[in-house]
Design an enzyme around this catalytic site. Structure first.
Site, PDB file in Angstrom:
ATOM      1  N   HIS A   1      -1.892   7.599  -1.824  1.00  0.00           N
ATOM      2  CA  HIS A   1      -2.607   8.282  -2.903  1.00  0.00           C
ATOM      3  C   HIS A   1      -3.948   8.775  -2.367  1.00  0.00           C
ATOM      4  CE1 HIS A   1      -5.703   8.010  -6.247  1.00  0.00           C
ATOM      5  NE2 HIS A   1      -4.940   9.031  -6.599  1.00  0.00           N
ATOM      6  N   SER A   2      -4.290  10.043  -2.649  1.00  0.00           N
ATOM      7  CA  SER A   2      -5.606  10.585  -2.315  1.00  0.00           C
ATOM      8  C   SER A   2      -5.910  10.410  -0.822  1.00  0.00           C
ATOM      9  CB  SER A   2      -6.663   9.928  -3.205  1.00  0.00           C
ATOM     10  OG  SER A   2      -7.876  10.636  -3.164  1.00  0.00           O
ATOM     11  N   LEU A   3      -6.940   9.640  -0.469  1.00  0.00           N
ATOM     12  CA  LEU A   3      -7.242   9.413   0.945  1.00  0.00           C
ATOM     13  C   LEU A   3      -6.029   8.858   1.673  1.00  0.00           C
ATOM     14  CD1 LEU A   3      -9.118   9.198   3.403  1.00  0.00           C
ATOM     15  CD2 LEU A   3      -9.933   7.014   2.487  1.00  0.00           C
TER      16      LEU A   3
END
Length: 312
Positions: free
Chosen positions: A106-108
Site C-alpha cells: 500500500h502507498s510507499l
C-alpha cells in the site's frame, strides 16, 4: 478451506546491520507467504481488516518498514530513502531463503514493490499495489519542499536525542485517534485509527491512561528515487507479463492521469494485468477491505493457487 485469522500469527524478527525488522506472519507458515508492505507513516496494522478476508491456504507476512512500527530505526545521522526501504524485500528473501517473492504493498509499500519488480523481475511472481502505481514524478515545486525537509530533518534529529532522556507529550487514546485521523486527511477515519496506533504508541510512565507517539520522526522527511515519466516507462517495460493487480481508491488522488502511460505499458500484451477502482480514499484497503478483497482473492487464487486437496 477458510479465511485467515488475526489470532493465528507468529511474530517475526529479522536481524539487520542496524537492528531488526519486525513482522507478523499470519496463517500458513509451511509455504512461502505473500509479503505485505505498508504505507508511509503507517505500520503493518494497516492490513488488519484485509487479512481476515483472505484465503487461509496462503500465509501473509506483514513487515514494519524501518523507522515504523516495531522495527528498528536507521542509525542516528542517517536519512530515510527508497534506496534503504526497498532493501527490506531482499533482506526478507535472504532470511527465509526464498528465490521468489509475492508482493502486496500500500502507498510507499506499493512504490517499493514497483521498484523491486522492475529492478529484479526474475525474483517476483506477482504484485498487488493498493492505491499507488509508481513513485511520484520529480517536479519544480519539489525543490522548495526539499529545502524545508533539510531543515526539519535536523530538528527531528534533535528531538530524537531529547526523547532518550525526556518523555514526549502524552495524550489519551481518544485524542491520539483524532490526531492520527487528521494527519491522514481523514483517509483513516477515527474508528479505524486504533489499527495503526497499536504499533506506533507507548504508554506514558508519567501519566496513567495516557500514551505518546513512538516512531522515528525522520521518516517524515524521506527521499524517493529521482523519478520522471521516461524512467517510469522504462521500468514498467522490465516488468513484462508479471501478474499485476492495481486497486485505486475512487476518491484518492494518488493514481491520476500521470499514471496512465505506465499502466498502459503494464497492461500491454499482459493478460495478467488488472486495474480496479474501489470506493474510498487512500487507505481503501483499511476502510473498504471487503470490496478490495473481491478483487484480491480471485487474483491470488489464479496466480498463487491452492495446493491439491490433501497436500496443505
Amino acid at each position: 478451506m477458510g479465511n485467515l485469522s488475526l489470532n493465528d500469527y507468529e511474530d517475526v524478527s529479522i536481524e539487520t546491520p542496524y537492528g531488526h525488522l519486525a513482522g507478523r506472519w499470519y496463517g500458513n507458515r509451511r509455504e512461502r507467504p505473500i509479503l505485505a508492505l505498508h504505507g508511509w507513516q503507517d505500520n503493518l496494522g494497516s492490513f488488519d481488516r484485509l487479512i481476515p478476508l483472505l484465503p487461509d491456504y496462503l500465509g501473509i507476512l506483514c513487515i514494519d518498514l524501518p523507522g515504523h512500527g516495531h522495527s528498528s530505526p536507521l542509525p542516528a545521522g542517517m536519512l530515510y530513502s527508497a534506496d534503504d526501504w526497498v532493501l527490506v524485500i531482499g533482506r526478507v528473501m535472504k532470511e527465509f531463503k526464498w528465490k521468489k517473492v509475492s508482493l502486496m504493498g500500500h502507498s510507499l509499500g506499493g512504490i517499493l514493490s514497483y521498484l523491486h519488480v522492475s529492478l529484479a523481475p526474475q525474483t517476483v511472481d506477482m504484485v498487488i499495489t493498493l492505491d499507488i502505481c509508481m513513485p511520484p514524478f520529480d517536479a519544480p515545486e519539489c525543490i522548495a519542499k526539499r529545502a524545508q525537509y533539510m531543515e526539519r530533518h535536523l530538528v527531528e534529529e534533535d528531538r530524537s536525542r531529547l526523547m532518550e532522556v525526556q518523555e514526549p507529550p502524552s495524550y489519551t487514546l481518544a485524542q491520539l485517534r483524532n490526531v492520527l485521523s487528521q494527519g491522514t486527511f481523514n483517509s483513516v477515519p477515527v474508528e479505524f485509527a486504533q489499527h495503526l496506533l497499536n504499533r506506533s504508541v507507548r504508554k506514558s510512565q508519567l501519566y496513567p491512561d495516557k500514551y505518546y507517539f513512538y516512531r522515528d520522526g525522520r521518516t517524515k522527511y524521506h527521499t524517493l528515487l529521482p523519478f520522471c515519466a521516461e524512467k517510469g516507462l522504462e521500468m514498467a517495460k522490465r516488468i513484462k507479463d508479471k501478474p499485476y493487480l492495481i486497486i485505486k481508491g475512487s476518491d484518492s488522488p494518488f493514481i491520476d492521469s500521470r499514471s496512465e502511460p505506465v499502466m498502459a505499458v503494464l497492461a500491454k500484451n499482459n493478460p495478467h494485468f488488472e486495474f480496479h477502482e474501489v470506493s474510498g480514499l487512500h487507505h481503501v484497503h483499511l476502510t473498504n477491505a471487503e470490496e478490495c478483497a473481491k478483487f484480491i482473492v480471485p487474483f491470488l487464487r489464479r496466480h498463487r493457487p491452492p495446493p491439491p486437496m490433501g497436500k496443505l
